[in-house]
Design an enzyme around this catalytic site. Structure first.
Site, PDB file in Angstrom:
ATOM      1  N   THR A  33       0.865  -1.160   0.000  1.00  0.00           N
ATOM      2  CA  THR A  33       0.000   0.000   0.000  1.00  0.00           C
ATOM      3  C   THR A  33       0.911   1.221   0.000  1.00  0.00           C
ATOM      4  O   THR A  33       1.601   1.465   0.997  1.00  0.00           O
ATOM      5  CB  THR A  33      -0.996   0.002   1.146  1.00  0.00           C
ATOM      6  OG1 THR A  33      -1.621  -1.238   1.171  1.00  0.00           O
ATOM      7  CG2 THR A  33      -2.030   1.052   0.947  1.00  0.00           C
ATOM      8  N   THR A  85      -5.261  17.318 -11.670  1.00  0.00           N
ATOM      9  CA  THR A  85      -5.955  17.388 -12.957  1.00  0.00           C
ATOM     10  C   THR A  85      -7.449  17.112 -12.864  1.00  0.00           C
ATOM     11  O   THR A  85      -7.937  16.540 -11.890  1.00  0.00           O
ATOM     12  CB  THR A  85      -5.342  16.347 -13.933  1.00  0.00           C
ATOM     13  OG1 THR A  85      -5.906  16.506 -15.229  1.00  0.00           O
ATOM     14  CG2 THR A  85      -5.596  14.932 -13.483  1.00  0.00           C
ATOM     15  N   ASN A 112      -8.364  15.726 -15.780  1.00  0.00           N
ATOM     16  CA  ASN A 112      -8.067  14.912 -16.966  1.00  0.00           C
ATOM     17  C   ASN A 112      -8.118  15.793 -18.202  1.00  0.00           C
ATOM     18  O   ASN A 112      -7.199  16.537 -18.444  1.00  0.00           O
ATOM     19  CB  ASN A 112      -8.956  13.676 -17.087  1.00  0.00           C
ATOM     20  CG  ASN A 112      -8.427  12.731 -18.162  1.00  0.00           C
ATOM     21  OD1 ASN A 112      -7.236  12.782 -18.470  1.00  0.00           O
ATOM     22  ND2 ASN A 112      -9.270  11.915 -18.747  1.00  0.00           N
ATOM     23  N   ASP A 167      -9.326   7.445 -17.973  1.00  0.00           N
ATOM     24  CA  ASP A 167      -7.970   6.909 -17.754  1.00  0.00           C
ATOM     25  C   ASP A 167      -7.984   5.416 -17.430  1.00  0.00           C
ATOM     26  O   ASP A 167      -6.941   4.772 -17.414  1.00  0.00           O
ATOM     27  CB  ASP A 167      -7.257   7.673 -16.632  1.00  0.00           C
ATOM     28  CG  ASP A 167      -6.557   8.926 -17.145  1.00  0.00           C
ATOM     29  OD1 ASP A 167      -6.484   9.098 -18.376  1.00  0.00           O
ATOM     30  OD2 ASP A 167      -6.098   9.734 -16.320  1.00  0.00           O
ATOM     31  N   SER A 173      -2.568   6.481 -13.900  1.00  0.00           N
ATOM     32  CA  SER A 173      -2.204   7.842 -14.282  1.00  0.00           C
ATOM     33  C   SER A 173      -0.784   7.872 -14.841  1.00  0.00           C
ATOM     34  O   SER A 173       0.002   6.949 -14.636  1.00  0.00           O
ATOM     35  CB  SER A 173      -2.255   8.739 -13.042  1.00  0.00           C
ATOM     36  OG  SER A 173      -1.732  10.012 -13.322  1.00  0.00           O
ATOM     37  N   SER A 174      -0.461   8.950 -15.551  1.00  0.00           N
ATOM     38  CA  SER A 174       0.920   9.186 -15.996  1.00  0.00           C
ATOM     39  C   SER A 174       1.549  10.340 -15.230  1.00  0.00           C
ATOM     40  O   SER A 174       2.684  10.729 -15.516  1.00  0.00           O
ATOM     41  CB  SER A 174       0.952   9.534 -17.489  1.00  0.00           C
ATOM     42  OG  SER A 174       0.344   8.534 -18.249  1.00  0.00           O
ATOM     43  N   GLY A 193       0.081  16.855 -19.466  1.00  0.00           N
ATOM     44  CA  GLY A 193       0.357  16.378 -20.827  1.00  0.00           C
ATOM     45  C   GLY A 193      -0.003  14.932 -21.069  1.00  0.00           C
ATOM     46  O   GLY A 193       0.543  14.301 -21.977  1.00  0.00           O
ATOM     47  N   GLY A 194      -0.928  14.385 -20.282  1.00  0.00           N
ATOM     48  CA  GLY A 194      -1.411  13.016 -20.524  1.00  0.00           C
ATOM     49  C   GLY A 194      -0.251  12.050 -20.649  1.00  0.00           C
ATOM     50  O   GLY A 194       0.675  12.047 -19.828  1.00  0.00           O
TER      51      GLY A 194
END
Ligand code: DON
Length: 562
Positions: A366, A384, A386, A408, A437-438, A458-459
């Site tokens: 965890t 974000t 998104n 996502d 996520s990135s 920037g995804g």
């Protein structure tokens, strides 16, 4: 000439600051001048980096509606002045009523853009819980004090920048579609630069949060407004979802590159692990000798990116639901093994690359803006909704935008999301699960001392952008402004293309690499032709301990310091 234009852009976007200015006490770099201005005041009146960071998050929820938020989520990486690390996950979760195939029709095909716009696209927001946790653990000033600047700004309004006016105008129809009753963001006439954006309902919501803490959002009136918004429009978020939401402290991902230590975000972000794997993959090659965006450096970095994004598609997901093989992915030997079939003679086609086999079981663990204060505490946050303006749903009476983070998730194995990323089982939808996520909020030490605080939106390009910006600084001799502004390239395994920003990778290099099988495309992974991606904000700590800032000239990003 190009450099001249670049310096000019940098100078106008960091008001009052020359390229080489350094500061002794504290610095904030964020995507909007109002946020940087408000939180430098927090530092000046004795607040620490965490107070200022919390204050930025709330001010951005007012002054940067496109991404700053209380209806979204994010990740925070912290390094205290005495060298302790921490990481906070306030990522959104899937509502309890969400299900694996909720965006598919009876034949198993995605329906319209359900995961992208409107009420079904919204994950349970994490931001307010995250900020309460962060402030509670590390803050020094009162909660009331750090939230006040956001309330004042929402009540009095602020002047839109040119970019903001145009973003609101071009999205007018989408706002109207999801909020037919109108919102603070919509008006009959076009917005113009300098117009005042006042957000009275948002100010009320922020006051409830100021008064009741996290409960001012997850319970009571605000929670009821969110649930009303959902139930009128077939959305899924319930009172139970809101009451159950928890931000989670996790163990940061830490890895080494030469004499640098990289401290970054663990899953459910893929950012930290992917970033360190990229560094491991290139560490034994003389990148400095290859030079900035020359044949061998581009090729090497692209091949490393191709491989880690293949891993991302298969192995990464919420660690509380899926066993992410963190140690295997962080093992340098493994990254180097993956690079073994790479040759400078020829591109490795993505069809020949699949995710590494890390079947060895591992126990469950965890597990952007920047602030550095005068003691040397550092906070790096990426947060974000998104997509731009998230789901476009503005909660009626509460005045804030909800995210579209559900996109996502991997809504169907192999189906590309907004950023062209694919995934499978590890990132399938499950009730209560966090979507992969990135986001890569990162802190770098050099020889054991704080060196850099960095991150970007920037995804899918976030990870490769943070990677390139750090390399620009430490391998390609760029100063912080150059490193942040330099044009970038990106490969994400699928599609098998090297995305290039305008001005990235000289034409002759592209032509030679083209002969070796690399396909360069002048667009972003989400199809913006000749567009740009990322808004890197960074704080560099110089050898003498002074601070220099880098604010991305691609946006309204601003440095404030003293
Ligand atoms: O968590 C992620 O990876 C994405 N939701 C980030 C979105 C993003 O960076 C949008 N900015 N361009």
């Amino acid at each position: 000439m190009k450099n001249l234009i670049l310096s000019f852009i940098i100078l106008i976007s960091t008001p009052g600051m020359g390229q080489s200015q350094t500061f002794q006490n504290g610095m904030v770099v964020s995507a909007h001048p109002k946020a940087s201005e408000a939180s430098i005041e927090i530092l000046k009146k004795g607040g620490n980096a965490m107070d200022a960071a919390v204050s930025v998050q709330f001010v951005l929820s007012v002054s940067l509606p496109i991404a700053g938020n209380i209806g979204g989520g994010g990740f925070l990486v912290y390094r205290s002045a005495d060298g302790n690390y921490d990481a906070l996950d306030y990522r959104e979760t899937a509502p309890l009523k969400a299900s694996r195939d909720m965006y598919l029709d009876n034949s198993g095909n995605p329906v319209g853009q359900l995961s992208l716009y409107g009420h079904l696209a919204c994950g349970v927001p994490g931001t307010v819980a995250g900020m309460a946790e962060a402030h509670n653990k590390y803050g020094k000033l009162s909660w009331q004090e750090v939230i006040q600047p956001a309330i004042t700004l929402a009540e009095n309004g602020f002047e839109l920048t040119a970019a903001q006016a145009s973003e609101l105008n071009s999205n007018y129809q989408k706002f109207l579609k999801w909020n037919p009753e109108g919102t603070a963001f919509t008006q009959k006439n076009d917005w113009k630069e300098g117009d005042l954006l006042v957000q009275t309902e948002l100010a009320q919501t922020l006051k409830l949060i100021q008064k009741h803490g996290s409960k001012g959002f997850y319970e009571g009136v605000t929670a009821q407004y969110i649930v009303n918004e959902m139930s009128k429009n077939n959305g899924l978020i319930s009172l139970e979802d809101l009451k159950n939401y928890k931000a989670i402290w996790r163990k940061p991902i830490v890895g080494e590159y030469k004499n640098y230590k990289i401290i970054s975000m663990p899953p459910p972000s893929s950012g930290g692990i992917a970033l360190i794997s990229l560094f491991h993959s290139v560490e034994d090659y003389p990148l400095h000798q290859y030079g900035f965006q020359q044949d061998k450096s581009v090729q090497l970095m692209v091949e490393a990116q191709r491989r880690i994004y293949a891993d991302r598609a298969v192995h990464f997901g919420d660690p509380d639901f899926h066993n992410v093989p963190i140690e295997m992915l962080l093992n340098k030997e493994n990254s180097m093994k993956r690079m073994k079939d790479f040759s400078f003679e020829q591109a490795t086609p993505s069809t020949a690359v699949s995710a590494g086999n890390y079947s060895h079981p591992e126990s469950f663990e965890t597990t952007h803006y920047n602030v550095v204060d005068k003691e040397g505490n550092a906070v790096s946050v990426t947060t974000t909704l998104n997509g731009a303006f998230g789901s476009f749903v503005v909660v009626e009476n509460a005045g804030f935008l909800l995210n579209n983070e559900m996109d996502d998730f991997s809504i169907k194995p192999g189906e590309p999301n907004l950023y062209g990323l694919t995934g499978g089982e590890a990132n399938a939808i499950q009730p209560g699960k966090r979507m992969l996520s990135s986001m890569t909020p990162t802190i770098v030490e050099k020889d054991g001392k704080l060196f850099l605080v960095i991150g970007t939106p920037g995804g899918s390009t976030i990870i490769t952008t943070v990677f390139q910006t750090i390399l620009n600084l430490i391998e390609f001799n760029q100063n912080i402004e150059e490193a942040v502004a330099a044009p970038r390239f990106h490969h994400q395994w699928l599609p098998d293309e090297v995305f290039v920003e305008k001005g990235a990778v000289p034409q002759q290099v592209r032509e030679r690499l083209n002969q070796k099988g690399y396909k360069f495309v002048s667009k972003s992974p989400w199809g913006w032709v000749d567009g740009s991606w990322g808004r890197v904000d960074a704080i560099l700590i110089n050898e003498d301990g002074s601070l220099s800032g880098g604010a991305d000239p691609r946006g309204d990003d601003t440095i404030e310091a003293y």
